[in-house]
Motif scaffolding. Structure first.
Motif, PDB file in Angstrom:
ATOM      1  N   ASP A  34      11.298  20.480 -15.156  1.00 55.51           N
ATOM      2  CA  ASP A  34      11.561  19.054 -15.347  1.00 55.51           C
ATOM      3  C   ASP A  34      10.923  18.486 -16.613  1.00 55.51           C
ATOM      4  OD1 ASP A  34       9.006  19.407 -14.407  1.00 55.51           O
ATOM      5  OD2 ASP A  34       9.080  17.806 -12.921  1.00 55.51           O
ATOM      6  N   GLY A  35      10.561  19.357 -17.564  1.00 55.16           N
ATOM      7  CA  GLY A  35       9.988  18.829 -18.790  1.00 55.16           C
ATOM      8  C   GLY A  35       9.383  19.899 -19.673  1.00 55.16           C
ATOM      9  N   ARG A  36       8.361  19.503 -20.433  1.00 56.54           N
ATOM     10  CA  ARG A  36       7.710  20.391 -21.398  1.00 56.54           C
ATOM     11  C   ARG A  36       6.228  20.057 -21.430  1.00 56.54           C
ATOM     12  NH1 ARG A  36      10.248  18.701 -25.397  1.00 56.54           N
ATOM     13  NH2 ARG A  36       8.662  17.435 -26.395  1.00 56.54           N
ATOM     14  N   LEU A  37       5.385  21.069 -21.299  1.00 51.42           N
ATOM     15  CA  LEU A  37       3.938  20.878 -21.284  1.00 51.42           C
ATOM     16  C   LEU A  37       3.332  21.252 -22.631  1.00 51.42           C
ATOM     17  CD1 LEU A  37       3.076  22.527 -17.839  1.00 51.42           C
ATOM     18  CD2 LEU A  37       3.395  20.087 -18.303  1.00 51.42           C
ATOM     19  N   HIS A  38       2.506  20.381 -23.149  1.00 51.03           N
ATOM     20  CA  HIS A  38       1.698  20.687 -24.337  1.00 51.03           C
ATOM     21  C   HIS A  38       0.382  21.297 -23.877  1.00 51.03           C
ATOM     22  CE1 HIS A  38      -0.370  20.043 -28.224  1.00 51.03           C
ATOM     23  NE2 HIS A  38      -1.414  19.795 -27.451  1.00 51.03           N
ATOM     24  N   TYR A  39      -0.017  22.413 -24.520  1.00 52.27           N
ATOM     25  CA  TYR A  39      -1.307  23.005 -24.172  1.00 52.27           C
ATOM     26  C   TYR A  39      -1.974  23.576 -25.412  1.00 52.27           C
ATOM     27  CZ  TYR A  39       0.833  27.713 -24.290  1.00 52.27           C
ATOM     28  OH  TYR A  39       1.458  28.873 -24.679  1.00 52.27           O
ATOM     29  N   GLU A  40      -3.287  23.780 -25.295  1.00 52.77           N
ATOM     30  CA  GLU A  40      -4.111  24.292 -26.388  1.00 52.77           C
ATOM     31  C   GLU A  40      -5.013  25.408 -25.852  1.00 52.77           C
ATOM     32  OE1 GLU A  40      -6.230  20.992 -28.059  1.00 52.77           O
ATOM     33  OE2 GLU A  40      -4.439  19.736 -28.176  1.00 52.77           O
ATOM     34  N   VAL A  41      -5.228  26.420 -26.683  1.00 52.82           N
ATOM     35  CA  VAL A  41      -6.088  27.546 -26.316  1.00 52.82           C
ATOM     36  C   VAL A  41      -7.054  27.811 -27.464  1.00 52.82           C
ATOM     37  CG1 VAL A  41      -6.195  29.979 -25.672  1.00 52.82           C
ATOM     38  CG2 VAL A  41      -4.282  28.564 -24.866  1.00 52.82           C
ATOM     39  N   ARG A  42      -8.305  28.051 -27.123  1.00 50.05           N
ATOM     40  CA  ARG A  42      -9.329  28.384 -28.117  1.00 50.05           C
ATOM     41  C   ARG A  42     -10.294  29.396 -27.509  1.00 50.05           C
ATOM     42  NH1 ARG A  42      -9.543  22.967 -27.253  1.00 50.05           N
ATOM     43  NH2 ARG A  42     -10.015  22.115 -29.285  1.00 50.05           N
ATOM     44  N   GLY A  43     -10.936  30.168 -28.371  1.00 48.07           N
ATOM     45  CA  GLY A  43     -11.976  31.091 -27.931  1.00 48.07           C
ATOM     46  C   GLY A  43     -11.435  32.392 -27.366  1.00 48.07           C
ATOM     47  N   ARG A  44     -12.363  33.188 -26.821  1.00 49.11           N
ATOM     48  CA  ARG A  44     -12.011  34.449 -26.163  1.00 49.11           C
ATOM     49  C   ARG A  44     -13.032  34.730 -25.078  1.00 49.11           C
ATOM     50  NH1 ARG A  44     -12.177  39.311 -30.244  1.00 49.11           N
ATOM     51  NH2 ARG A  44     -10.640  37.972 -31.264  1.00 49.11           N
ATOM     52  N   GLY A  45     -12.595  35.512 -24.084  1.00 50.98           N
ATOM     53  CA  GLY A  45     -13.451  35.817 -22.950  1.00 50.98           C
ATOM     54  C   GLY A  45     -12.793  35.351 -21.662  1.00 50.98           C
ATOM     55  N   PRO A  46     -13.555  35.266 -20.564  1.00 46.23           N
ATOM     56  CA  PRO A  46     -12.992  34.815 -19.286  1.00 46.23           C
ATOM     57  C   PRO A  46     -12.360  33.427 -19.418  1.00 46.23           C
ATOM     58  CG  PRO A  46     -15.204  35.696 -18.988  1.00 46.23           C
ATOM     59  CD  PRO A  46     -14.989  35.590 -20.458  1.00 46.23           C
ATOM     60  N   LEU A  47     -11.264  33.227 -18.726  1.00 41.09           N
ATOM     61  CA  LEU A  47     -10.495  32.001 -18.873  1.00 41.09           C
ATOM     62  C   LEU A  47     -11.120  30.842 -18.103  1.00 41.09           C
ATOM     63  CD1 LEU A  47      -7.940  30.581 -19.927  1.00 41.09           C
ATOM     64  CD2 LEU A  47      -6.757  31.374 -17.870  1.00 41.09           C
ATOM     65  N   VAL A  48     -11.270  29.712 -18.786  1.00 38.42           N
ATOM     66  CA  VAL A  48     -11.672  28.445 -18.182  1.00 38.42           C
ATOM     67  C   VAL A  48     -10.625  27.408 -18.560  1.00 38.42           C
ATOM     68  CG1 VAL A  48     -13.377  26.597 -18.128  1.00 38.42           C
ATOM     69  CG2 VAL A  48     -14.138  28.967 -18.263  1.00 38.42           C
ATOM     70  N   ALA A  49     -10.077  26.720 -17.567  1.00 35.69           N
ATOM     71  CA  ALA A  49      -9.137  25.632 -17.810  1.00 35.69           C
ATOM     72  C   ALA A  49      -9.840  24.301 -17.565  1.00 35.69           C
ATOM     73  CB  ALA A  49      -7.918  25.759 -16.903  1.00 35.69           C
ATOM     74  N   LEU A  50      -9.637  23.360 -18.482  1.00 29.87           N
ATOM     75  CA  LEU A  50     -10.196  22.015 -18.363  1.00 29.87           C
ATOM     76  C   LEU A  50      -9.033  21.054 -18.145  1.00 29.87           C
ATOM     77  CD1 LEU A  50     -12.703  22.157 -21.385  1.00 29.87           C
ATOM     78  CD2 LEU A  50     -13.124  22.795 -18.984  1.00 29.87           C
ATOM     79  N   VAL A  51      -9.070  20.336 -17.023  1.00 30.46           N
ATOM     80  CA  VAL A  51      -7.910  19.558 -16.579  1.00 30.46           C
ATOM     81  C   VAL A  51      -8.320  18.112 -16.344  1.00 30.46           C
ATOM     82  CG1 VAL A  51      -6.137  19.351 -14.797  1.00 30.46           C
ATOM     83  CG2 VAL A  51      -6.984  21.623 -15.461  1.00 30.46           C
ATOM     84  N   ALA A  52      -7.585  17.198 -16.944  1.00 26.99           N
ATOM     85  CA  ALA A  52      -7.828  15.773 -16.733  1.00 26.99           C
ATOM     86  C   ALA A  52      -6.538  15.085 -16.316  1.00 26.99           C
ATOM     87  CB  ALA A  52      -8.389  15.122 -17.996  1.00 26.99           C
ATOM     88  N   ALA A  53      -6.671  13.859 -15.837  1.00 25.08           N
ATOM     89  CA  ALA A  53      -5.555  12.964 -15.582  1.00 25.08           C
ATOM     90  C   ALA A  53      -6.167  11.579 -15.356  1.00 25.08           C
ATOM     91  CB  ALA A  53      -4.748  13.394 -14.354  1.00 25.08           C
ATOM     92  N   PRO A  54      -5.821  10.613 -16.209  1.00 26.43           N
ATOM     93  CA  PRO A  54      -4.743  10.597 -17.183  1.00 26.43           C
ATOM     94  C   PRO A  54      -5.111  11.049 -18.595  1.00 26.43           C
ATOM     95  CG  PRO A  54      -5.665   8.409 -17.015  1.00 26.43           C
ATOM     96  CD  PRO A  54      -6.423   9.269 -16.035  1.00 26.43           C
ATOM     97  N   MET A  55      -6.362  11.357 -18.861  1.00 22.86           N
ATOM     98  CA  MET A  55      -6.727  11.751 -20.225  1.00 22.86           C
ATOM     99  C   MET A  55      -5.941  12.983 -20.670  1.00 22.86           C
ATOM    100  SD  MET A  55     -10.850  11.299 -20.465  1.00 22.86           S
ATOM    101  CE  MET A  55     -11.616   9.697 -20.718  1.00 22.86           C
ATOM    102  N   ASP A  56      -5.702  13.069 -21.975  1.00 22.00           N
ATOM    103  CA  ASP A  56      -4.985  14.224 -22.500  1.00 22.00           C
ATOM    104  C   ASP A  56      -5.971  15.280 -22.990  1.00 22.00           C
ATOM    105  OD1 ASP A  56      -5.873  13.478 -25.048  1.00 22.00           O
ATOM    106  OD2 ASP A  56      -3.940  12.656 -25.671  1.00 22.00           O
ATOM    107  N   ALA A  57      -5.454  16.328 -23.598  1.00 19.73           N
ATOM    108  CA  ALA A  57      -6.286  17.463 -24.005  1.00 19.73           C
ATOM    109  C   ALA A  57      -7.373  17.078 -24.989  1.00 19.73           C
ATOM    110  CB  ALA A  57      -5.403  18.561 -24.603  1.00 19.73           C
ATOM    111  N   GLY A  58      -7.127  16.057 -25.806  1.00 23.44           N
ATOM    112  CA  GLY A  58      -8.102  15.663 -26.825  1.00 23.44           C
ATOM    113  C   GLY A  58      -9.439  15.247 -26.259  1.00 23.44           C
ATOM    114  N   ALA A  59      -9.437  14.705 -25.041  1.00 27.15           N
ATOM    115  CA  ALA A  59     -10.690  14.257 -24.439  1.00 27.15           C
ATOM    116  C   ALA A  59     -11.660  15.409 -24.221  1.00 27.15           C
ATOM    117  CB  ALA A  59     -10.409  13.559 -23.104  1.00 27.15           C
TER     118      ALA A  59
END
Length: 293
Positions: A34-59
């Motif tokens: 139902d749409g398109r997601l913008h995402y960003e990836v940085r670094g290397r190693g075990p994966l950690v996801a940082l999730v907000a709402a309503p803030m976007d990735a920039g926060a």
């Protein structure tokens, strides 16, 4: 509860950004039904996801840059916000739908199981993720989830929330912002309130704010986590709470959730958006929490 206007860097252009820690940021999009997601990836190693709402990735950018020294860090704009565009802009954003989005991103990166940190509405998202896809997340940190349904005075709080949304829809942005802060028991100097909610925001910020009020808040605050499933599941669930959030609504909801899960909240530096207020201190504490299995 986290507001779009508490983070002045939330809409910085992330394209090919180089952080102070020299972590290169890769930006991309993922098509979803139902749409398109913008995402960003940085670094290397075990994966950690940082999730907000309503803030976007920039926060999360300063915190993500710090964590990238030892982790692959995923950040994303939640559906309907910023650069994550829905085919139907009038579709509501529920924790369950946002959890499916994060699940799709984790599967796309193929780097799990992951640790996932969620803030405010994003904390509700990651609780829904742990319920629906526990195989994808070994640890969930739900930092100050605004789960009003867990409180004894929820009927009054939800009525006040409805009044806040009606005030916004009537065109009183400043009045709605004042009610937002009052309902959250967050007390700020008048000049800061005026700066956050007075005047006219930029077009993207205005669109994000409208989506938050109309399509995101109700579904988020009315979500009722399946506590029994979370307690019985394989995912480690940590309820985070800011050290300076005492007396705020999210202090109460965090303590209620932690008690329902059979424990106490895990303290983090700062308040509701401590990761914005002091990223280095917050990163240190988050590393400690993630290392404590």
């Amino acid at each position: 509860m986290e507001s779009l206007h508490e983070e002045p860097t939330a809409h910085l252009d992330p394209e090919d950004r180089m952080s102070s820690s020299t972590a290169h940021v890769t930006t991309d999009t993922l098509e979803i039904p139902d749409g398109r997601l913008h995402y960003e990836v940085r670094g290397r190693g075990p994966l950690v996801a940082l999730v907000a709402a309503p803030m976007d990735a920039g926060a999360f950018a300063p915190l993500a840059d710090l964590l990238a020294a030892e982790h692959t860090v995923l950040t994303t704009d939640p559906r309907g916000i910023g650069r994550s565009v829905l085919h139907d802009p009038h579709q509501d954003s529920t924790p369950q739908l946002r959890a499916e989005d994060v699940s799709r991103l984790l599967a796309h990166l193929d780097a799990g199981p992951a640790a996932v940190f969620g803030s405010s509405g994003g904390a509700v998202t990651v609780l829904a993720l742990a319920e629906a896809h526990p195989e994808q997340v070994h640890t969930v940190v739900a930092h100050e989830p605004p789960l009003l349904g867990l409180l004894d005075d929820r009927a009054e709080l939800l009525a006040r929330e409805d009044d806040m949304i009606a005030t916004y829809l009537a065109g009183d942005r400043l009045g709605a912002g004042r009610k937002f802060l009052a309902n959250a028991d967050i007390h700020l100097p008048e000049e800061l309130v005026q700066g956050m909610f007075g005047g006219e925001p930029e077009p993207q910020a205005a669109a994000d704010e409208h989506f938050q009020y109309v399509h995101m808040i109700r579904g988020t605050t009315r979500f009722r986590p399946d506590v029994a499933a979370l307690r019985a599941g394989p995912t480690r669930v940590v309820v985070g709470l800011g050290a300076t959030s005492t007396g705020q609504v999210c202090d109460r909801t965090s303590r209620a959730l932690a008690a329902a899960l059979g424990g106490a909240p895990t303290m983090f530096p700062g308040g509701h958006i401590g990761f914005v207020e002091d990223p280095p201190a917050f990163a240190t504490r988050l590393r400690e929490v993630l290392a404590h299995d």
